[in-house]
Design an enzyme around this catalytic site. Structure first.
Site, PDB file in Angstrom:
ATOM      1  N   ASP A 148      41.615  -6.270  45.856  1.00 13.59           N
ATOM      2  CA  ASP A 148      41.865  -7.619  45.836  1.00 13.59           C
ATOM      3  C   ASP A 148      41.360  -8.321  44.603  1.00 13.59           C
ATOM      4  O   ASP A 148      40.616  -7.859  43.889  1.00 13.59           O
ATOM      5  CB  ASP A 148      40.851  -8.219  46.964  1.00 13.59           C
ATOM      6  CG  ASP A 148      39.275  -7.844  46.799  1.00 13.59           C
ATOM      7  OD1 ASP A 148      38.710  -8.815  46.319  1.00 13.59           O
ATOM      8  OD2 ASP A 148      39.038  -6.856  46.975  1.00 13.59           O
ATOM      9  N   SER A 149      42.208  -9.301  44.140  1.00 17.43           N
ATOM     10  CA  SER A 149      41.730  -9.970  42.890  1.00 17.43           C
ATOM     11  C   SER A 149      41.845  -9.180  41.786  1.00 17.43           C
ATOM     12  O   SER A 149      42.823  -8.635  41.407  1.00 17.43           O
ATOM     13  CB  SER A 149      40.313 -10.951  42.905  1.00 17.43           C
ATOM     14  OG  SER A 149      40.275 -11.799  42.029  1.00 17.43           O
ATOM     15  N   CYS A 150      40.860  -9.208  40.913  1.00 15.45           N
ATOM     16  CA  CYS A 150      40.730  -8.101  39.906  1.00 15.45           C
ATOM     17  C   CYS A 150      41.056  -6.791  40.162  1.00 15.45           C
ATOM     18  O   CYS A 150      41.235  -5.864  39.506  1.00 15.45           O
ATOM     19  CB  CYS A 150      39.629  -8.357  38.850  1.00 15.45           C
ATOM     20  SG  CYS A 150      38.197  -7.732  39.560  1.00 15.45           S
ATOM     21  N   LEU A 176      46.136  -7.471  46.969  1.00 15.51           N
ATOM     22  CA  LEU A 176      45.728  -8.707  47.783  1.00 15.51           C
ATOM     23  C   LEU A 176      45.184  -9.925  46.788  1.00 15.51           C
ATOM     24  O   LEU A 176      44.169  -9.592  46.103  1.00 15.51           O
ATOM     25  CB  LEU A 176      44.614  -8.452  48.619  1.00 15.51           C
ATOM     26  CG  LEU A 176      44.597  -7.291  49.615  1.00 15.51           C
ATOM     27  CD1 LEU A 176      43.750  -6.877  50.703  1.00 15.51           C
ATOM     28  CD2 LEU A 176      46.088  -7.284  50.219  1.00 15.51           C
ATOM     29  N   HIS A 274      42.112 -18.411  47.529  1.00 18.27           N
ATOM     30  CA  HIS A 274      41.790 -16.987  46.891  1.00 18.27           C
ATOM     31  C   HIS A 274      41.224 -15.998  47.868  1.00 18.27           C
ATOM     32  O   HIS A 274      39.865 -16.771  48.237  1.00 18.27           O
ATOM     33  CB  HIS A 274      41.227 -17.139  45.538  1.00 18.27           C
ATOM     34  CG  HIS A 274      41.142 -15.936  44.641  1.00 18.27           C
ATOM     35  ND1 HIS A 274      42.373 -15.013  44.582  1.00 18.27           N
ATOM     36  CD2 HIS A 274      40.192 -15.073  44.586  1.00 18.27           C
ATOM     37  CE1 HIS A 274      42.103 -14.005  43.813  1.00 18.27           C
ATOM     38  NE2 HIS A 274      40.739 -14.025  43.846  1.00 18.27           N
TER      39      HIS A 274
END
Length: 303
Positions: A148-150, A176, A274
């Site tokens: 997820d994200s980074c 994600l 986010h």
């Protein structure tokens, strides 16, 4: 008294903007920001229907989360946090929900964070983890890479490194709310700046400054995998909310991956911010995202 979904969303967004997004604009020291995020994530309820065992793998702390003992399919999940935040503690509840929903085991890794360990430390450590899993006899076809994200950035970069090193490729990728362009050229950074309840441009800029060595180009394909040659990637799930400042990172990846003949399942969740998937306990959209993730994972297992 039951709160309507609209009011629940408005209250949650206001809370997140006040407690997370606003403070992120004041450039807190990494240790202070990490402590604050860890305390906040204690609000997420951990799923009680899974077992959690701390382990060490390739020299890193990790957790093995299982729905039952003899499960074979493995999700290697890489947590987010703009390359300098996040931990086993912040994402344990979410990964436990992922395991309960998919009925697959997950390996959740405490990888090196910047600024103490900038690029390529995290990617190299995760590559060592993957090699260790293969040496232990786990087959690549039984591994799904997730982030997820980074963490989605690192998952994609890891899949590309696996391809380039000619190792057996994982069966699938799950990205994600992915953060894939560290040059920050996505238009949604501007048009969703006021709408994303969780993530600020300032947090991304801080993470980039910490993660990317001054001598390196932020568009390097291992740093911004959106700019990599995507050919040869496994089937990939992309999930993103319509209010995310990183919306265009996800959409641009979809377009480029499809041009490279990658099988992409793209899911857009209306009104979500986010990393909304972490709010599985409270929002129907997050529950749907976990159901979609499980459907994708099960389809890989059957192919």
């Amino acid at each position: 008294m039951k709160i309507s979904p609209l009011w629940k969303q408005l209250i949650t967004e206001s809370f997140l903007k006040t407690t997370i997004r606003l403070p992120s604009q004041f450039n807190l020291a990494p240790s202070s920001a990490r402590f604050a995020i860890e305390q906040m994530c204690r609000l997420f309820p951990q799923n009680k229907n899974v077992s959690i065992r701390p382990i060490r793998l390739a020299g890193l702390r990790a957790e093995e989360i299982k729905p039952y003992n003899d499960v074979t399919q493995l999700i290697l999940h890489i947590h987010g946090g703009a390359f300098f935040l996040g931990s086993l503690n912040t994402h344990r509840a979410f990964v436990s929900d992922m395991v309960a929903r998919t009925q697959m085991q997950a390996l959740h890794v405490d990888y090196p964070l910047a600024p103490e360990q900038p690029f390529p430390e995290a990617l190299d450590a995760l590559f060592d983890i993957y090699n260790t899993l293969l040496v232990q006899g786990i087959q690549a076809k039984d591994i799904i890479l997730s982030g997820d994200s980074c963490g989605a950035n690192l998952a994609l970069a890891l899949a590309l490194k696996i391809r380039d090193e000619e190792l057996p490729q994982v069966s699938g990728l799950m990205l994600l709310s992915p953060f894939l362009d560290l040059t920050l050229t996505s238009e949604s950074l501007r048009y969703n700046q006021k709408h994303d309840a969780l993530l600020s441009i300032e947090t991304l800029e801080t993470g980039i400054d910490y993660y990317v060595p001054k001598s390196m180009d932020k568009s390097h394909p291992s740093i911004s995998p959106l700019f990599a040659d995507l050919a040869g990637l496994p089937p990939t799930l992309v999930q993103v909310g319509s209010k995310e400042i990183l919306l265009d990172d996800a959409q641009r990846f979809k377009e480029k991956a499809e041009q490279a003949n990658v099988q992409v399942t793209f899911k857009l969740y209306t009104g979500m911010w986010h990393n909304f998937q972490m709010f599985y306990a409270w929002f129907d959209e997050a529950k749907q995202a976990l159901a979609d993730l499980a459907e994708f994972a099960h389809a890989l297992d059957q192919s």
